[in-house]
Scaffold this motif. Sequence first.
Motif, PDB file in Angstrom:
ATOM      1  N   GLY A 290      23.647  54.893  26.578  1.00  8.83           N
ATOM      2  CA  GLY A 290      24.847  54.677  25.782  1.00  8.83           C
ATOM      3  C   GLY A 290      25.991  54.072  26.552  1.00  8.83           C
ATOM      4  N   TRP A 291      25.805  53.825  27.823  1.00 10.00           N
ATOM      5  CA  TRP A 291      26.832  53.238  28.674  1.00 10.00           C
ATOM      6  C   TRP A 291      26.137  52.589  29.860  1.00 10.00           C
ATOM      7  N   ASN A 292      26.884  51.847  30.664  1.00  9.40           N
ATOM      8  CA  ASN A 292      26.322  51.325  31.903  1.00  9.40           C
ATOM      9  C   ASN A 292      27.437  51.221  32.938  1.00  9.40           C
ATOM     10  N   ILE A 293      27.051  51.187  34.200  1.00  6.61           N
ATOM     11  CA  ILE A 293      28.031  51.270  35.274  1.00  6.61           C
ATOM     12  C   ILE A 293      28.934  50.045  35.321  1.00  6.61           C
ATOM     13  N   GLY A 294      28.462  48.915  34.792  1.00  6.89           N
ATOM     14  CA  GLY A 294      29.296  47.719  34.775  1.00  6.89           C
ATOM     15  C   GLY A 294      30.562  47.891  33.956  1.00  6.89           C
ATOM     16  N   GLN A 295      30.560  48.799  32.987  1.00 11.10           N
ATOM     17  CA  GLN A 295      31.733  49.050  32.155  1.00 11.10           C
ATOM     18  C   GLN A 295      32.852  49.732  32.938  1.00 11.10           C
ATOM     19  N   HIS A 296      32.530  50.357  34.045  1.00  5.99           N
ATOM     20  CA  HIS A 296      33.508  51.147  34.798  1.00  5.99           C
ATOM     21  C   HIS A 296      33.785  50.587  36.186  1.00  5.99           C
ATOM     22  N   ARG A 297      33.367  49.402  36.446  1.00  3.47           N
ATOM     23  CA  ARG A 297      33.542  48.812  37.767  1.00  3.47           C
ATOM     24  C   ARG A 297      35.023  48.782  38.155  1.00  3.47           C
ATOM     25  N   ASP A 298      35.351  49.336  39.328  1.00  5.97           N
ATOM     26  CA  ASP A 298      36.704  49.361  39.878  1.00  5.97           C
ATOM     27  C   ASP A 298      37.692  50.127  39.005  1.00  5.97           C
ATOM     28  N   ALA A 299      37.201  50.988  38.138  1.00  5.76           N
ATOM     29  CA  ALA A 299      38.080  51.759  37.256  1.00  5.76           C
ATOM     30  C   ALA A 299      38.579  53.018  37.965  1.00  5.76           C
ATOM     31  N   VAL A 300      39.820  53.414  37.649  1.00  2.00           N
ATOM     32  CA  VAL A 300      40.371  54.650  38.173  1.00  2.00           C
ATOM     33  C   VAL A 300      39.716  55.816  37.434  1.00  2.00           C
ATOM     34  N   LEU A 301      39.700  56.973  38.074  1.00  6.70           N
ATOM     35  CA  LEU A 301      38.971  58.127  37.558  1.00  6.70           C
ATOM     36  C   LEU A 301      39.287  58.434  36.106  1.00  6.70           C
TER      37      LEU A 301
END
Length: 424
Positions: A290-301
Amino acid sequence: MDTGLIFSGFVVNSAPIAAVGVFLVVVAGLVRYFFKFQSTKSTTRHATDTKAPPHLLHFPPSRRHALANIPGFEKSACDVEIPPQILKSQALTTTTTGRPDFTKDNLYTPMGFSTQDIRKLGRFPDYSILSGVRHPVQVDAKWDISKAIFRPFRPFRWGYYQHMALMKYEPDWWVELEQNYTKTMAARHELLKTHGDKIFFHAPSADLATRELMEMVLQFLCKRYPQHFSLSAANTLFHNRLLSTTTNLLTTPPLRALFDNVPEDYALMLRNEPDGFYYLRAAMTCSSVGWNIGQHRDAVLRDIHTHVPDYADRMAMSMDRYFSRMPADQPVMRCSWSIEDWEIMWSSPDVEENWKRSAFAANPERLTVKDLKLRCDAQTLRRLPVSGAVVFNFKAIFTPFEELREEPYVPALLWKVLEGGRRI
């Protein structure tokens, strides 16, 4: 199957990275007295400055004193504590565009290690000394990976309120190998080949953290499973006898060396020196649904957890505080769980039109109990002792639902949780 529930340790339609947000609030409360003791006078004075980021001068407890037990380091020099102001002004860069310069002296990690210390440590120092967490015990000589299965995770509780099913961290089980190792590794490589940066990414600022993580994990494998893994040539070659491969650690990027040998997922959060918050700077994840790590690249916690219920109002501040001060010698473990109707390894709406979590979305009448699986995401959160990065690793473990029928208390526990769960 109704997938609109979230309750006591049971997570449906939520990612393992998002789920970790809730349980850290609980952990933060348990260790608040430790944090109070560790606070310095300088951080107390800084707290009165409401214009500055709240954690700008908050740093985790240093492990630099452990260098006194590493050959070549003098105890008197290792006992020197680096003031927070120096850690801030002379930080070894962790920003998204920067690359650490290890040739320049007197730059520091959040843990107080200098660039001189890092150079002197060399390759594969003893991470049990540096971290304060013991090495694993070697598996029994009769241990056979072809018969090995995952430990039975059953993180159920009578209470159906939201809680995080914390477990004691077991150093022997940081990485757990089982009979599907070769098959799992092949599937992970196929996912990387097909989906690329949705599976794997590494910012230049994470160079030290990824190398440290790689060395810690490979050191673990060599000590836990010496019949299958070893290092040679001054710790520059890693031998994997299960896959019949040799990885050159001088030419292979550290995170890729992990990906090629370890069937678990890792996400590294690094302290950002301009604001003191933690950002996702590197990851390899093959078990997200339902998600992938590319969606959160360089994102703050806090931006990673936007869809976690009540996160922004009730959890964000506690999470940021916990990450800013988490000790390296106190890793934690937990296990979230869900009931799925297929054993899917990776699936994302980004790559599939009209994506549905259920394999029976078009034909729900065909779903039977034989199709159901208990999915447990076994998770570990720990601080790396030198770089100060916070590493979240996890693996998905599936159990046919019908196998739970005869287990003591489990059917009644599941029924109570399902009946009392909060709809969202």
